[in-house]
Design an enzyme around this catalytic site. Structure first.
Site, PDB file in Angstrom:
ATOM      1  N   ASP A   1      -7.456  10.409  -3.729  1.00 18.21           N
ATOM      2  CA  ASP A   1      -6.306   9.727  -3.505  1.00 18.21           C
ATOM      3  C   ASP A   1      -5.546   9.510  -4.800  1.00 18.21           C
ATOM      4  OD1 ASP A   1      -7.568   7.620  -4.587  1.00 18.21           O
ATOM      5  OD2 ASP A   1      -7.429   6.435  -2.599  1.00 18.21           O
TER       6      ASP A   1
ATOM      7  N   SER B   1      -6.839  -3.681  -4.190  1.00 18.44           N
ATOM      8  CA  SER B   1      -8.158  -2.938  -3.553  1.00 18.44           C
ATOM      9  C   SER B   1      -9.250  -2.447  -4.831  1.00 18.44           C
ATOM     10  CB  SER B   1      -7.533  -1.698  -2.695  1.00 18.44           C
ATOM     11  OG  SER B   1      -6.736  -0.996  -3.943  1.00 18.44           O
TER      12      SER B   1
ATOM     13  N   HIS C   1      -7.795   4.992  -6.167  1.00 23.38           N
ATOM     14  CA  HIS C   1      -8.908   4.386  -6.196  1.00 23.38           C
ATOM     15  C   HIS C   1     -10.017   4.908  -7.064  1.00 23.38           C
ATOM     16  CE1 HIS C   1      -6.999   2.962  -2.384  1.00 23.38           C
ATOM     17  NE2 HIS C   1      -7.236   1.733  -3.040  1.00 23.38           N
TER      18      HIS C   1
END
Length: 261
Positions: free
Chosen positions: A238, A40, A241
């Site tokens: 979070d 990601s 990221h």
């Protein structure tokens, strides 16, 4: 009246031809190609919150007629954020390091000409999902091979992955061996044994074994493999990221590492 009509038709033809030429410039085969792979943080989650991308594209990540991307349908198009929009299709994509990297590379060396980016990253994937013969591995090799069909050359691969391997201790302990095998296989199957590879050491992880994976990444000793350490770059809420600003910085760091080869 007839002469005026001929003039108008000539002007229209000229404009149409000019437009076609511009399109041709945008879609022409890039000379130098970079593969972008991993999970990601390579695909890009900068500016994504609650499954929605804020649409903010920093100046360092703006599109450029000299930067193309290989789309999911294997055609070249003008590169723009999000680079992985049609590749990492099960997640919301935002800003990643790719555009910042490409713009930085061109600023430092305009002689590289038209650059091609080949997005291959998929969020949430473990290193085992990139083993030779898997869907992700085969997709990477196929996209890379298609990218050079028009005469360009692959000059480096950028790799940012490992967060998913921090959950299970067994995965973390086997990460170094698995990563070395993956990188070696990619080089073999692309018939480029000295392919420059820049990998990123994790800034975060999904589990408790971040340090084990980071040590593995920092300890890779394969020739022509460099490591950029993302630790310390700002994370989103979070804690997983990178923020948009951090992605910009990472892209610039990757560009710096590229010029060290």
């Amino acid at each position: 009246m007839f002469e005026l009509l001929l003039v108008l038709l000539a002007i229209g033809f000229h404009l149409t031809s000019s437009s076609a030429q511009v399109k041709e410039i945008k879609l022409a085969q890039p000379s130098n190609i970079f593969i972008l792979a991993g999970q990601s943080n390579m695909a890009g989650r900068g500016g994504v919150s609650g499954g929605v991308w804020d649409g903010n594209v920093p100046p360092e990540c703006q599109s450029n007629l000299s930067i193309l991307r290989l789309s999911a349908n294997l055609t070249w198009e003008e590169a723009k954020e999000p680079l992985h929009k049609d590749i990492d299709v099960n997640k919301t994509n935002g800003v990643g390091p790719g555009m910042s990297f490409a713009n930085s590379v061109l600023r430092r060396d305009p002689s590289l000409g038209r650059i091609g980016l080949v997005p291959c990253a998929i969020g949430g994937t473990k290193i085992s999902q990139w083993e030779r013969g898997t869907f992700l591995y085969n997709q990477l090799i196929n996209r890379a091979n298609v990218a050079v069909e028009g005469g360009g050359i692959i000059i480096a691969m950028l790799w940012y992955q490992g967060e998913s391997d921090t959950i299970n201790k067994k995965d973390a302990l086997s990460y170094k061996k698995n990563l070395e095998t993956f990188l070696t296989n990619v080089r073999a199957d692309l018939r480029f044994p000295s392919l420059p590879i820049i990998q990123v050491a994790l800034a975060s992880g999904e589990g408790l074994f971040i340090d084990i994976v980071r040590q593995a990444q920092l300890g890779i000793k394969l020739p022509n493999v460099r490591c950029v350490d993302a630790k310390g770059l700002q994370l989103q809420k979070d804690d997983l990221h990178l923020t948009t600003e951090s992605q910009v910085k990472l892209g610039q760091m990757l560009a710096g590492a590229f010029f060290e080869f």
